[in-house]
Motif scaffolding. Structure first.
Motif, PDB file in Angstrom:
ATOM      1  N   VAL A 177       0.824  -1.203   0.000  1.00 42.79           N
ATOM      2  CA  VAL A 177       0.000   0.000   0.000  1.00 42.79           C
ATOM      3  C   VAL A 177       0.864   1.261   0.000  1.00 42.79           C
ATOM      4  N   GLU A 178       1.982   1.248   0.717  1.00 40.76           N
ATOM      5  CA  GLU A 178       2.826   2.447   0.768  1.00 40.76           C
ATOM      6  C   GLU A 178       3.621   2.637  -0.514  1.00 40.76           C
ATOM      7  N   PHE A 179       3.881   1.561  -1.229  1.00 39.09           N
ATOM      8  CA  PHE A 179       4.532   1.662  -2.533  1.00 39.09           C
ATOM      9  C   PHE A 179       3.580   2.331  -3.526  1.00 39.09           C
ATOM     10  N   MET A 180       2.343   1.882  -3.587  1.00 37.54           N
ATOM     11  CA  MET A 180       1.382   2.389  -4.557  1.00 37.54           C
ATOM     12  C   MET A 180       0.960   3.826  -4.274  1.00 37.54           C
ATOM     13  N   ARG A 181       0.801   4.166  -3.004  1.00 37.59           N
ATOM     14  CA  ARG A 181       0.292   5.492  -2.664  1.00 37.59           C
ATOM     15  C   ARG A 181       1.187   6.627  -3.141  1.00 37.59           C
ATOM     16  N   VAL A 182       2.428   6.324  -3.454  1.00 41.18           N
ATOM     17  CA  VAL A 182       3.353   7.353  -3.912  1.00 41.18           C
ATOM     18  C   VAL A 182       2.930   7.923  -5.269  1.00 41.18           C
ATOM     19  N   PHE A 183       2.345   7.086  -6.129  1.00 38.22           N
ATOM     20  CA  PHE A 183       2.099   7.526  -7.507  1.00 38.22           C
ATOM     21  C   PHE A 183       0.667   7.358  -8.008  1.00 38.22           C
ATOM     22  N   THR A 184      -0.220   6.718  -7.258  1.00 37.31           N
ATOM     23  CA  THR A 184      -1.542   6.397  -7.801  1.00 37.31           C
ATOM     24  C   THR A 184      -2.413   7.624  -8.077  1.00 37.31           C
ATOM     25  N   GLU A 185      -2.279   8.663  -7.262  1.00 40.71           N
ATOM     26  CA  GLU A 185      -3.101   9.844  -7.515  1.00 40.71           C
ATOM     27  C   GLU A 185      -2.675  10.519  -8.814  1.00 40.71           C
ATOM     28  N   ARG A 186      -1.379  10.584  -9.054  1.00 43.98           N
ATOM     29  CA  ARG A 186      -0.876  11.205 -10.284  1.00 43.98           C
ATOM     30  C   ARG A 186      -1.227  10.373 -11.507  1.00 43.98           C
ATOM     31  N   LEU A 187      -1.131   9.050 -11.402  1.00 46.20           N
ATOM     32  CA  LEU A 187      -1.367   8.192 -12.569  1.00 46.20           C
ATOM     33  C   LEU A 187      -2.842   7.970 -12.859  1.00 46.20           C
ATOM     34  N   TYR A 188      -3.622   7.751 -11.807  1.00 45.80           N
ATOM     35  CA  TYR A 188      -5.006   7.301 -11.994  1.00 45.80           C
ATOM     36  C   TYR A 188      -6.065   8.249 -11.447  1.00 45.80           C
ATOM     37  N   GLY A 189      -5.640   9.295 -10.738  1.00 46.42           N
ATOM     38  CA  GLY A 189      -6.617  10.160 -10.101  1.00 46.42           C
ATOM     39  C   GLY A 189      -7.254   9.515  -8.884  1.00 46.42           C
ATOM     40  N   ILE A 190      -6.598   8.510  -8.320  1.00 46.58           N
ATOM     41  CA  ILE A 190      -7.110   7.825  -7.132  1.00 46.58           C
ATOM     42  C   ILE A 190      -6.237   8.213  -5.948  1.00 46.58           C
ATOM     43  N   PRO A 191      -6.798   8.921  -4.963  1.00 45.40           N
ATOM     44  CA  PRO A 191      -5.991   9.429  -3.853  1.00 45.40           C
ATOM     45  C   PRO A 191      -5.526   8.323  -2.903  1.00 45.40           C
ATOM     46  N   PRO A 192      -4.534   8.610  -2.066  1.00 45.70           N
ATOM     47  CA  PRO A 192      -3.957   7.593  -1.175  1.00 45.70           C
ATOM     48  C   PRO A 192      -4.971   6.901  -0.276  1.00 45.70           C
ATOM     49  N   GLU A 193      -5.985   7.637   0.186  1.00 41.44           N
ATOM     50  CA  GLU A 193      -6.960   7.043   1.093  1.00 41.44           C
ATOM     51  C   GLU A 193      -7.890   6.053   0.393  1.00 41.44           C
ATOM     52  N   GLN A 194      -7.812   5.966  -0.932  1.00 37.31           N
ATOM     53  CA  GLN A 194      -8.622   5.001  -1.677  1.00 37.31           C
ATOM     54  C   GLN A 194      -7.764   3.874  -2.260  1.00 37.31           C
ATOM     55  N   ILE A 195      -6.631   3.635  -1.611  1.00 30.16           N
ATOM     56  CA  ILE A 195      -5.751   2.533  -1.990  1.00 30.16           C
ATOM     57  C   ILE A 195      -5.773   1.483  -0.886  1.00 30.16           C
ATOM     58  N   VAL A 196      -6.140   0.269  -1.233  1.00 31.93           N
ATOM     59  CA  VAL A 196      -6.126  -0.856  -0.305  1.00 31.93           C
ATOM     60  C   VAL A 196      -5.065  -1.832  -0.799  1.00 31.93           C
ATOM     61  N   GLY A 197      -4.087  -2.131   0.063  1.00 28.77           N
ATOM     62  CA  GLY A 197      -3.006  -3.016  -0.362  1.00 28.77           C
ATOM     63  C   GLY A 197      -2.418  -3.778   0.802  1.00 28.77           C
ATOM     64  N   SER A 198      -1.445  -4.608   0.500  1.00 25.59           N
ATOM     65  CA  SER A 198      -0.744  -5.349   1.545  1.00 25.59           C
ATOM     66  C   SER A 198       0.096  -4.375   2.361  1.00 25.59           C
ATOM     67  N   SER A 199       0.307  -4.725   3.631  1.00 22.00           N
ATOM     68  CA  SER A 199       1.040  -3.801   4.497  1.00 22.00           C
ATOM     69  C   SER A 199       1.883  -4.554   5.508  1.00 22.00           C
ATOM     70  N   GLY A 200       2.959  -3.898   5.925  1.00 27.50           N
ATOM     71  CA  GLY A 200       3.798  -4.407   6.987  1.00 27.50           C
ATOM     72  C   GLY A 200       3.544  -3.641   8.267  1.00 27.50           C
ATOM     73  N   VAL A 201       4.083  -4.151   9.346  1.00 30.95           N
ATOM     74  CA  VAL A 201       3.908  -3.487  10.633  1.00 30.95           C
ATOM     75  C   VAL A 201       4.673  -2.168  10.625  1.00 30.95           C
ATOM     76  N   VAL A 202       4.037  -1.130  11.088  1.00 29.10           N
ATOM     77  CA  VAL A 202       4.645   0.195  11.223  1.00 29.10           C
ATOM     78  C   VAL A 202       4.511   0.620  12.675  1.00 29.10           C
ATOM     79  N   ARG A 203       5.587   1.121  13.269  1.00 32.31           N
ATOM     80  CA  ARG A 203       5.523   1.530  14.673  1.00 32.31           C
ATOM     81  C   ARG A 203       5.925   3.005  14.823  1.00 32.31           C
ATOM     82  N   TYR A 204       5.308   3.617  15.791  1.00 27.68           N
ATOM     83  CA  TYR A 204       5.539   5.030  16.095  1.00 27.68           C
ATOM     84  C   TYR A 204       6.810   5.163  16.933  1.00 27.68           C
ATOM     85  N   GLN A 205       7.614   6.186  16.610  1.00 28.68           N
ATOM     86  CA  GLN A 205       8.827   6.431  17.373  1.00 28.68           C
ATOM     87  C   GLN A 205       9.034   7.938  17.502  1.00 28.68           C
TER      88      GLN A 205
END
Length: 324
Positions: A182-210
């Protein structure tokens, strides 16, 4: 004259009569798409669907852009391995890194999921989400496809760009639901397809706050997989992140079968579609035996259930925008 232009547009035929899908040949797929949209948008009609429920989901790899000779995110990971290799001299003799450094795609594919599971976490974790996005931005801007010698962003299917625009013009909300990161796709999907990051559903890894020095918060990408948005994971992802069942879904492989089944299981009018890669000259021809984008069981299911299967060779006037 001014009044006529305002009502009908500058085209002699008027905007209302312009073909919204000019890169699609007249045929069963185009007819099915346009008939479906007409039915669900006709107020007072038996199949009318309110705009809030006009949800359309699209797979990404092989549906909106190409996926051969392997998924582009894997190509990104391979380039990251190459960039990191000077600090890991042992990789020259150890798989899967040897295959990556030798650009031996067949050997890498033969290693299968085991090889990819070593490469992806290594090249996608141990950094902040901002740092990862920067790597993707730089790669997208400079990397070129091995066959076409063009940026990967030019390997987007022109007919699908038209379809996305057509659906949105008719009140649909379009989403990407992909096995890709999901984080890979969100970089370019709005520019390519007009689909904003919040409308991207994809595989994801664990992310932690620091909280870093200077009280600056960051998100760190860990090596653990959190969610795989492929196969049976796609309906789960749709339920979790969209919250509405699609009435329109398009994919191209067995990994999309459950998304289409989930879409079909709803009430009222439904559209389920698959892109069949049949054009070896303009793109590729593959289906049942392909390692990437295998179309086997989903194809049989589509035939059985009467879903739309788009023959790329006969139903698309052009595949990519750069074609003459």
């Amino acid at each position: 004259v001014v009044w006529l232009v305002l009502v009908f547009g500058s085209s002699p035929l008027g905007r209302a009569e312009r073909d919204p899908l000019p890169s699609w040949n007249e045929g069963p797929s185009k007819t099915s798409i346009m008939d479906f949209v007409a039915r669900v948008t006709q107020e007072g009609g038996p199949d009318y669907v309110a705009p809030i429920d006009r949800i359309a989901t699209f797979d990404h790899d092989g549906t909106l852009w190409a996926e051969q000779p392997m998924y582009f995110q894997i190509m990104f990971a391979m380039d990251r391995v190459k960039a990191m290799a000077p600090k890991h001299p042992d990789w020259k003799n150890n798989q899967p890194f040897k295959a990556v450094l030798d650009r031996d795609i067949k050997a890498l594919a033969a290693l299968g999921e085991t090889g990819f599971l070593k490469i992806i976490p290594l090249t996608h974790t141990g950094m902040t989400t901002f740092e990862f996005s920067k790597f993707v931005v730089d790669w997208i801007a400079t990397a070129r496809h091995p066959r076409f010698d063009r940026p990967y962003t030019e390997l987007v299917y022109q007919p699908m760009l038209e379809l996305l625009a057509y659906l949105r013009a008719n009140g649909f909300k379009t989403f990407i639901v992909s096995g890709g990161g999901v984080e890979f796709m969100r970089v370019f999907t709005e520019r390519l397809y007009g689909i904003p990051p919040e409308q991207i559903v994809g595989s994801s890894g664990v992310v932690r706050y620091q909280l870093r020095s200077g009280a600056k918060p960051v998100l760190i990408k860990d090596g653990k997989i959190e969610f795989v948005d492929d196969g049976p994971g796609k309906p789960v992802g749709i339920n979790r992140f969209i919250g509405r069942r699609p009435i329109f879904a398009f994919g191209n492989s067995d990994g999309d079968q459950q998304m289409l089944e989930w879409t079909a299981a709803g009430t009222g009018a439904r559209f389920m579609g698959l892109v069949h890669h049949t054009d070896a000259e303009r793109e590729w021809a593959y289906d049942r035996k392909s390692f990437f984008g295998r179309l086997d069981k989903a194809w049989d299911e589509a035939v059985k259930r009467g879903w739309t299967v788009t023959n790329m060779k006969t139903e698309w006037k052009k595949v990519f925008a750069f074609e003459p």
